[in-house]
Design a protein around this motif. Sequence first.
Motif, mmCIF file in Angstrom:
data_model
loop_
_atom_site.group_PDB
_atom_site.id
_atom_site.type_symbol
_atom_site.label_atom_id
_atom_site.label_comp_id
_atom_site.label_asym_id
_atom_site.label_seq_id
_atom_site.Cartn_x
_atom_site.Cartn_y
_atom_site.Cartn_z
ATOM 1 N N LYS A 86 0.847 -1.186 0.000
ATOM 2 C CA LYS A 86 0.000 0.000 0.000
ATOM 3 C C LYS A 86 0.882 1.235 0.000
ATOM 4 O O LYS A 86 1.940 1.246 0.600
ATOM 5 C CB LYS A 86 -0.908 0.019 1.227
ATOM 6 N N PHE A 119 1.017 5.321 0.878
ATOM 7 C CA PHE A 119 0.382 6.381 1.648
ATOM 8 C C PHE A 119 1.061 7.694 1.296
ATOM 9 O O PHE A 119 2.282 7.762 1.216
ATOM 10 C CB PHE A 119 0.513 6.117 3.153
ATOM 11 N N LYS A 120 0.268 8.729 1.094
ATOM 12 C CA LYS A 120 0.822 10.047 0.774
ATOM 13 C C LYS A 120 1.046 10.826 2.059
ATOM 14 O O LYS A 120 0.240 10.754 2.987
ATOM 15 C CB LYS A 120 -0.142 10.823 -0.118
ATOM 16 N N TRP A 164 3.298 14.582 3.740
ATOM 17 C CA TRP A 164 4.191 15.732 3.622
ATOM 18 C C TRP A 164 5.332 15.526 4.597
ATOM 19 O O TRP A 164 5.117 15.087 5.722
ATOM 20 C CB TRP A 164 3.475 17.037 3.986
ATOM 21 N N TRP A 175 0.520 12.829 7.236
ATOM 22 C CA TRP A 175 -0.267 12.072 6.275
ATOM 23 C C TRP A 175 -1.262 12.973 5.564
ATOM 24 O O TRP A 175 -1.898 13.822 6.157
ATOM 25 C CB TRP A 175 -0.985 10.912 6.970
ATOM 26 N N ILE A 176 -1.429 12.783 4.257
ATOM 27 C CA ILE A 176 -2.329 13.599 3.451
ATOM 28 C C ILE A 176 -3.696 12.931 3.333
ATOM 29 O O ILE A 176 -4.711 13.533 3.631
ATOM 30 C CB ILE A 176 -1.738 13.833 2.040
ATOM 31 N N ASP A 177 -3.725 11.706 2.877
ATOM 32 C CA ASP A 177 -4.992 11.013 2.651
ATOM 33 C C ASP A 177 -5.228 9.996 3.765
ATOM 34 O O ASP A 177 -5.372 10.350 4.910
ATOM 35 C CB ASP A 177 -4.985 10.314 1.286
ATOM 36 N N GLU A 178 -5.201 8.760 3.386
ATOM 37 C CA GLU A 178 -5.427 7.654 4.326
ATOM 38 C C GLU A 178 -4.256 7.541 5.298
ATOM 39 O O GLU A 178 -3.105 7.676 4.913
ATOM 40 C CB GLU A 178 -5.575 6.354 3.527
ATOM 41 N N VAL A 179 -4.557 7.300 6.558
ATOM 42 C CA VAL A 179 -3.530 7.159 7.588
ATOM 43 C C VAL A 179 -3.319 5.669 7.846
ATOM 44 O O VAL A 179 -4.279 4.937 8.083
ATOM 45 C CB VAL A 179 -3.956 7.862 8.895
#
Length: 83
Positions: free
Chosen positions: A3, A5-6, A8, A16-20
């Motif tokens: 997986k 994860f995006k 910064w 985390w930007i989206d899903e953590v």
Amino acid sequence: MLKTFKAWLRGSRLEWIDEVPKFGDQQIQVHVTFLENEPALEAKSRGRRMAEILNNLAKSQTLNVDPVAWQREIRQDRSLPGR
């Protein structure tokens, strides 16, 4: 399945930007890949510009050198020390 994860990167922390990811307080090893932000179009235009400059240089004949004469001059025999 892996997986992605995006996040910064701010200083030494990832935000985390989206899903953590759900790992709790567990310490996990991560791999971070920095992607170049340079647009592909800009890189292509630089390549075209470089080719144009090289073609102009070839047409100008500023480096008009006879390669055989140049090689003979470079490979001239020199006296050896002590002989």
